[in-house]
Design an enzyme around this catalytic site. Structure first.
Site, PDB file in Angstrom:
ATOM      1  CG  LEU A   1      40.361  36.728  48.464  1.00 29.87           C
ATOM      2  CD1 LEU A   1      41.767  36.160  48.240  1.00 29.87           C
ATOM      3  CD2 LEU A   1      40.262  37.312  49.868  1.00 29.87           C
ATOM      4  CG  ASP A   2      37.776  43.520  47.423  1.00 28.63           C
ATOM      5  OD1 ASP A   2      36.659  43.044  47.166  1.00 28.63           O
ATOM      6  OD2 ASP A   2      37.998  44.292  48.367  1.00 28.63           O
ATOM      7  CE  LYS A   3      41.591  44.504  38.198  1.00 23.54           C
ATOM      8  NZ  LYS A   3      41.320  45.678  37.382  1.00 23.54           N
TER       9      LYS A   3
ATOM     10  CB  THR B   1      42.676  41.231  47.913  1.00 20.75           C
ATOM     11  OG1 THR B   1      42.238  42.539  48.299  1.00 20.75           O
ATOM     12  CG2 THR B   1      43.133  40.465  49.132  1.00 20.75           C
TER      13      THR B   1
END
Length: 164
Positions: free
Chosen positions: A134-136, A138
Site C-alpha cells: 500500500l502506498d505510504k 494509504t
C-alpha cells in the site's frame, strides 16, 4: 548478472513476455526494457509496448539485486490475524511498506521483522513476507506471507485477481 532466454508462446507485448518469463511486474519489466536489458532478434528494444511474434526467442540480462541491511525495529503494529501461513496487519497511514533509499528504517518490514519470527524469504531481505503493498499515505490491511509456499500462492492470486 544472470541471463534468461525467453520464447514468446503467442504474439504479445514485450513487457508482458518479460514479466511472465522473469516472474516480475510489468512495470519492472518496462524498466529493464528501457535500460536495454533485452535482446530480441539481435536488437535491443527500449519500448515496453513493442509487439513480439510467437516463436521469437529473446534474452533478458537480469540485473543483480543489491540488498540493503534491514534491522528489526520495535515499532507497534496491529496484527489482526496470524496462523502458520499468513498474518494480516493493519498498516497505518504514513508508514512506508519496505525499505528503500531515503526510507531505510521505520518501515512495515522493520516492524514485521521484530513482531513475527517466521516470514517468507521470497521477497528477499528488503521485502520478507510482503505479497502486496500500500502506498505510504494509504492505511489498510496487508496480507503477509509467513512461508515461501504461501507467498507464491498469494502472489499468484493477487496477479490473477482471483483472491476472495
Amino acid at each position: 548478472m544472470s541471463r534468461i532466454t525467453l520464447t514468446a508462446p503467442t504474439d504479445s507485448r514485450l513487457d508482458v513476455l518479460v514479466a511472465e518469463g522473469c516472474d516480475i511486474t510489468r512495470s519492472q519489466a518496462a524498466k529493464w526494457i528501457a535500460s536495454g536489458a533485452c535482446i530480441i532478434n539481435g536488437k535491443t528494444p527500449t519500448k515496453a509496448g513493442e509487439m513480439v511474434r510467437a516463436g521469437i526467442v529473446g534474452e533478458v540480462a537480469v540485473p543483480d539485486v543489491t540488498e540493503l541491511s534491514v534491522e528489526k525495529e520495535d515499532i507497534p503494529i496491529k496484527i489482526l490475524y496470524q496462523d502458520e501461513d499468513i498474518a494480516v496487519v493493519d498498516k497505518p497511514y504514513g508508514m512506508v511498506v519496505h525499505p528503500a533509499i531515503g526510507h531505510e528504517s521505520g518501515t512495515l518490514v522493520n516492524a514485521l521483522l521484530f513482531a513475527i519470527s517466521d516470514l517468507s524469504g521470497v521477497g528477499g531481505v528488503r521485502r520478507p513476507g510482503i505479497v502486496h503493498r500500500l502506498d505510504k499515505d494509504t492505511s489498510g490491511l496487508m496480507l503477509i506471507a509467513k512461508n515461501d509456499f504461501a507467498h507464491v500462492r498469494l502472489s499468484e492470486q493477487f496477479r490473477d485477481r482471483s483472491m476472495d
